[in-house]
Write a protein that holds these residues in place. Structure first.
Motif, PDB file in Angstrom:
ATOM      1  N   ALA A 171     -26.428  50.196  80.530  1.00  0.00           N
ATOM      2  CA  ALA A 171     -27.157  49.020  81.014  1.00  0.00           C
ATOM      3  C   ALA A 171     -28.428  48.796  80.202  1.00  0.00           C
ATOM      4  O   ALA A 171     -28.775  47.650  79.877  1.00  0.00           O
ATOM      5  CB  ALA A 171     -27.495  49.197  82.491  1.00  0.00           C
ATOM      6  N   LEU A 172     -29.118  49.871  79.867  1.00  0.00           N
ATOM      7  CA  LEU A 172     -30.321  49.753  79.045  1.00  0.00           C
ATOM      8  C   LEU A 172     -29.983  49.194  77.666  1.00  0.00           C
ATOM      9  O   LEU A 172     -30.653  48.290  77.164  1.00  0.00           O
ATOM     10  CB  LEU A 172     -30.995  51.117  78.916  1.00  0.00           C
ATOM     11  CG  LEU A 172     -31.629  51.701  80.181  1.00  0.00           C
ATOM     12  CD1 LEU A 172     -31.948  53.179  79.974  1.00  0.00           C
ATOM     13  CD2 LEU A 172     -32.896  50.935  80.554  1.00  0.00           C
ATOM     14  N   ARG A 173     -28.926  49.733  77.068  1.00  0.00           N
ATOM     15  CA  ARG A 173     -28.566  49.291  75.715  1.00  0.00           C
ATOM     16  C   ARG A 173     -28.142  47.826  75.707  1.00  0.00           C
ATOM     17  O   ARG A 173     -28.430  47.086  74.748  1.00  0.00           O
ATOM     18  CB  ARG A 173     -27.445  50.177  75.188  1.00  0.00           C
ATOM     19  CG  ARG A 173     -26.947  49.868  73.780  1.00  0.00           C
ATOM     20  CD  ARG A 173     -27.975  50.123  72.697  1.00  0.00           C
ATOM     21  NE  ARG A 173     -28.952  49.075  72.503  1.00  0.00           N
ATOM     22  CZ  ARG A 173     -29.919  49.131  71.611  1.00  0.00           C
ATOM     23  NH1 ARG A 173     -30.035  50.190  70.817  1.00  0.00           N
ATOM     24  NH2 ARG A 173     -30.780  48.133  71.498  1.00  0.00           N
ATOM     25  N   GLU A 174     -27.464  47.370  76.763  1.00  0.00           N
ATOM     26  CA  GLU A 174     -27.021  45.985  76.816  1.00  0.00           C
ATOM     27  C   GLU A 174     -28.194  45.018  76.901  1.00  0.00           C
ATOM     28  O   GLU A 174     -28.121  43.889  76.397  1.00  0.00           O
ATOM     29  CB  GLU A 174     -26.091  45.782  78.017  1.00  0.00           C
ATOM     30  CG  GLU A 174     -24.721  46.426  77.854  1.00  0.00           C
ATOM     31  CD  GLU A 174     -23.859  46.264  79.093  1.00  0.00           C
ATOM     32  OE1 GLU A 174     -24.295  45.578  80.044  1.00  0.00           O
ATOM     33  OE2 GLU A 174     -22.743  46.820  79.107  1.00  0.00           O
ATOM     34  N   ALA A 175     -29.297  45.464  77.510  1.00  0.00           N
ATOM     35  CA  ALA A 175     -30.419  44.554  77.735  1.00  0.00           C
ATOM     36  C   ALA A 175     -31.461  44.588  76.623  1.00  0.00           C
ATOM     37  O   ALA A 175     -32.140  43.592  76.377  1.00  0.00           O
ATOM     38  CB  ALA A 175     -31.091  44.875  79.067  1.00  0.00           C
ATOM     39  N   ILE A 176     -31.617  45.730  75.967  1.00  0.00           N
ATOM     40  CA  ILE A 176     -32.682  45.878  74.970  1.00  0.00           C
ATOM     41  C   ILE A 176     -32.200  45.340  73.623  1.00  0.00           C
ATOM     42  O   ILE A 176     -31.124  45.708  73.149  1.00  0.00           O
ATOM     43  CB  ILE A 176     -33.096  47.361  74.843  1.00  0.00           C
ATOM     44  CG1 ILE A 176     -33.645  47.870  76.184  1.00  0.00           C
ATOM     45  CG2 ILE A 176     -34.142  47.545  73.746  1.00  0.00           C
ATOM     46  CD1 ILE A 176     -33.915  49.365  76.203  1.00  0.00           C
ATOM     47  N   PRO A 177     -32.964  44.466  72.970  1.00  0.00           N
ATOM     48  CA  PRO A 177     -32.563  43.955  71.649  1.00  0.00           C
ATOM     49  C   PRO A 177     -32.366  45.088  70.644  1.00  0.00           C
ATOM     50  O   PRO A 177     -32.925  46.188  70.797  1.00  0.00           O
ATOM     51  CB  PRO A 177     -33.743  43.066  71.246  1.00  0.00           C
ATOM     52  CG  PRO A 177     -34.418  42.702  72.536  1.00  0.00           C
ATOM     53  CD  PRO A 177     -34.230  43.878  73.442  1.00  0.00           C
ATOM     54  N   ASP A 178     -31.582  44.822  69.622  1.00  0.00           N
ATOM     55  CA  ASP A 178     -31.266  45.859  68.638  1.00  0.00           C
ATOM     56  C   ASP A 178     -32.513  46.497  68.039  1.00  0.00           C
ATOM     57  O   ASP A 178     -32.535  47.696  67.754  1.00  0.00           O
ATOM     58  CB  ASP A 178     -30.406  45.276  67.515  1.00  0.00           C
ATOM     59  CG  ASP A 178     -28.951  45.128  67.918  1.00  0.00           C
ATOM     60  OD1 ASP A 178     -28.615  45.493  69.064  1.00  0.00           O
ATOM     61  OD2 ASP A 178     -28.151  44.642  67.096  1.00  0.00           O
ATOM     62  N   ASP A 179     -33.567  45.691  67.817  1.00  0.00           N
ATOM     63  CA  ASP A 179     -34.774  46.235  67.206  1.00  0.00           C
ATOM     64  C   ASP A 179     -35.828  46.610  68.252  1.00  0.00           C
ATOM     65  O   ASP A 179     -36.961  46.931  67.909  1.00  0.00           O
ATOM     66  CB  ASP A 179     -35.367  45.263  66.194  1.00  0.00           C
ATOM     67  CG  ASP A 179     -35.922  43.999  66.838  1.00  0.00           C
ATOM     68  OD1 ASP A 179     -35.597  43.725  68.016  1.00  0.00           O
ATOM     69  OD2 ASP A 179     -36.683  43.281  66.166  1.00  0.00           O
ATOM     70  N   GLY A 180     -35.450  46.579  69.525  1.00  0.00           N
ATOM     71  CA  GLY A 180     -36.388  46.940  70.573  1.00  0.00           C
ATOM     72  C   GLY A 180     -36.552  48.451  70.691  1.00  0.00           C
ATOM     73  O   GLY A 180     -35.689  49.229  70.268  1.00  0.00           O
ATOM     74  N   PHE A 181     -37.666  48.863  71.281  1.00  0.00           N
ATOM     75  CA  PHE A 181     -37.980  50.281  71.431  1.00  0.00           C
ATOM     76  C   PHE A 181     -37.612  50.761  72.833  1.00  0.00           C
ATOM     77  O   PHE A 181     -37.885  50.080  73.825  1.00  0.00           O
ATOM     78  CB  PHE A 181     -39.477  50.531  71.230  1.00  0.00           C
ATOM     79  CG  PHE A 181     -39.956  50.332  69.827  1.00  0.00           C
ATOM     80  CD1 PHE A 181     -39.990  51.396  68.930  1.00  0.00           C
ATOM     81  CD2 PHE A 181     -40.390  49.085  69.387  1.00  0.00           C
ATOM     82  CE1 PHE A 181     -40.447  51.220  67.637  1.00  0.00           C
ATOM     83  CE2 PHE A 181     -40.851  48.902  68.101  1.00  0.00           C
ATOM     84  CZ  PHE A 181     -40.874  49.970  67.217  1.00  0.00           C
ATOM     85  N   LEU A 182     -37.036  51.957  72.901  1.00  0.00           N
ATOM     86  CA  LEU A 182     -36.857  52.654  74.171  1.00  0.00           C
ATOM     87  C   LEU A 182     -37.655  53.949  74.100  1.00  0.00           C
ATOM     88  O   LEU A 182     -37.389  54.811  73.252  1.00  0.00           O
ATOM     89  CB  LEU A 182     -35.391  52.971  74.435  1.00  0.00           C
ATOM     90  CG  LEU A 182     -35.114  53.754  75.731  1.00  0.00           C
ATOM     91  CD1 LEU A 182     -35.565  52.958  76.946  1.00  0.00           C
ATOM     92  CD2 LEU A 182     -33.640  54.115  75.852  1.00  0.00           C
TER      93      LEU A 182
END
Length: 578
Positions: free
Chosen positions: A395-406
């Protein structure tokens, strides 16, 4: 020119390209805050961000430095201020972050006398030296510019790591004829971003090796890689610290060699790349490789033993820290050097060698596409079998843009994310490294966002860890720092409780928590918040939050989850006891 020590400090930091300072005001810092205010009113570039705790300020500076390559500076009072900053500085030491901790001290005539002055420590310099690679004390205003320049240089030379500068309060207040130094990082207006969209190259480390010896070792490594049928690259956090992901990917493609990334190196090669493999693939691939090139990794197991390789395999180690080249590791070749410098040299040598050969380019790769696909599928099966954590990671990966930070905290979902979250860009997945610093996540995420204002930043936390620095919600609100905090709330130190259940026959003590209503908590700070009951709800809520300006929070109520540790330590998730 005549400057106070505080003015010399601020002016030199400006010359070094510093654009943000994180701190908590205090009496020994009064002159520095006034110098910052004067500089800002005159159009100076440094923004001072007031945190609500020195630990939060230092975590912000550390993550800012790690994700931008620019100097990350925290400013603290002596005594409790220094001690509060230590967890973050130690995290920077573990994660190779070029941060600078500037600490005030009590007036020089009173230092070391044990008179009980406000914020007095017996040995403040020794305290800071214990968690930094370099530290110094400025005894006069005129010494400050040179020491600031040297601090910045040291933080980025060789293996990037935190540095510290202590300045007594009377030195900050005193005025003297002072010459500013040339920048250790080039022009203050210079773009410091490198080939991986961030950060300068570290200086090479020689550690007693002559340039000729280094060339000889590089030539030998290139030769064994050129002749290998089943070469394997193993990347550690040093690849990210030296911004070497792009050249590592190019070298892997040159060799058709799979790349195993340690848990500290996620995204060094984008996870979708055909040659990229998570740390879970290490046992199978290491045992099958005939040449293993290890770059920027300590290359030890979680139990502190050497990573297992095939008995006949040639092992080459490249690391900026000479301590990481010796036992318990076995190495046929070792080179003390910056990861990016070494990888660029190896790729150039391999490319030149191929161009000079008139015949075949060398043995065909012994890694079949089917074999590598099978390894990748096995890793995916292991990760996807751990529920409900996998559904939340997805769910996190689906929402966070490819270049976004986790920014990944120490929580049940975070533990699986460390091996299962697909990282698409180098440096966009942050952990506290081997320090395992509980509570680092949220303030670190704020530092990431300050340094990368145009990119999405998400902080994943458990309720236990989030409560360590939840006061920084006030900082996020005050400065409009657009981080979304995701708090998984099981009202427990979940990992401690799991261990007590599995290993101590359910004798629970100290692991149950009373946590606040995090939605109402965030709203009390004026921060929008929502509760997500399912992974699908989390995806939708996160996309909505990331589409807004300013900070936000999502609380995810969860119950006890299965242990991930058998998987992380090399076992199977099915082996865990209920």
């Amino acid at each position: 020119m005549e400057l106070s020590g505080a003015q010399a400090l601020v002016s030199q930091l400006e010359r070094e390209g510093v654009r943000h300072i994180f701190g908590v005001p205090g009496v020994q810092l009064d002159h520095v805050l006034d110098a910052l205010a004067r500089a800002r009113s005159a159009g100076g570039p440094i923004e001072y961000i007031t945190a609500r705790h020195e630990q939060g300020a230092a975590h912000m500076a550390e993550a800012y430095a790690r994700t931008t390559g620019r100097p990350g500076v925290c400013l603290v009072v002596p005594g409790p201020g220094v001690l509060n900053a230590l967890p973050a500085v130690a995290t920077g030491y573990a994660c190779s972050s070029p941060m600078l901790c500037v600490a005030a001290d009590i007036p020089s005539p009173l230092a070391g006398r044990g008179l009980g002055m406000l914020h007095e420590l017996p040995d403040p310099d020794g305290v800071l030296a214990s968690v930094t690679k370099w530290s110094a004390r400025a005894e006069t205003p005129g010494r400050i510019p040179g020491l600031v320049g040297e601090a910045i240089r040291q933080s980025r030379s060789g293996r990037p790591r935190p540095v510290a500068l202590t300045i007594p309060a009377d030195v900050l207040a005193a005025r003297a004829e002072t010459d500013l130094e040339g920048s250790a990082t080039g022009s203050a207006e210079e773009d410091l971003r490198g080939s991986d969209a961030g950060g300068p190259r570290s200086e090479d480390v020689r550690s007693g090796q002559s340039a000729e010896s280094e060339r000889d070792v590089l030539t030998e490594i290139a030769a064994v890689l050129r002749g290998a049928r089943r070469p394997l690259l193993y990347a550690g956090g040093g690849v990210l610290a030296s911004w070497a992901g792009a050249v590592l990917t190019a070298l892997a493609e040159e060799l058709s060699a799979p790349v195993v990334m340690s848990r500290n190196a996620g995204g060094a090669v984008p996870s979708y790349h055909r040659l990229a493999f998570p740390s879970l693939a290490a046992p199978r691939l290491l045992s099958s490789a005939d040449v293993v090139l290890v770059v920027g990794s300590r290359f030890v197991t979680p139990r502190g033993t050497a990573m297992p390789t095939a008995p006949a395999a040639t092992v080459a180690l490249v690391n900026a820290d000479p301590a990481d080249l010796g036992p318990p590791r076995r190495a046929d070749l070792s080179l003390c050097a910056d990861a990016r410098t070494a990888l660029e040299s190896l790729r150039a040598a391999l490319t030149a060698g191929r161009a000079c050969r008139a015949g075949p380019s060398g043995p065909e790769s012994g890694w079949s596409s089917g074999e590598l696909a099978d390894v990748r599928a096995e890793c995916a099966r292991k990760v996807e079998s751990v529920e409900p954590q996998w559904s939340y990671v997805r769910a996190l990966r689906e929402a966070i843009p490819d270049d976004g930070f986790l920014v990944n905290e120490l929580t049940q979902v975070g533990y699986l994310a460390a091996v299962g979250y697909p990282v698409h860009h180098p440096g966009t997945f942050l952990t506290p490294g081997y320090q395992g610093t509980l509570g680092y996540g949220y303030p670190s995420a704020l530092g990431v966002k300050v340094g990368n204002p145009d990119r999405a930043v998400v902080s994943v936390n458990g309720d236990g860890g989030f409560c360590w620095n939840m006061q920084e919600l006030a900082t996020a609100r005050k400065y409009g720092i657009g981080v979304t905090a995701v708090v998984f709330n099981d009202n427990a130190y979940g990992n401690v409780r799991r261990i007590q259940a599995d290993e101590f026959e359910g004798r629970f003590i100290g692991s149950d928590l009373t946590s606040p209503d995090f939605v109402r908590l965030a709203e009390s700070f004026g921060i929008p918040a929502v509760r997500a009951e399912t992974p699908a709800h989390l995806t939708g809520a996160l996309k909505e939050c990331l589409g807004e300006q300013g900070p936000s929070l999502i609380e995810v109520p969860v119950t006890e989850m299965p242990s991930v540790w058998p998987l992380l330590l090399g076992g199977s998730p099915g082996s865990v006891r209920a």
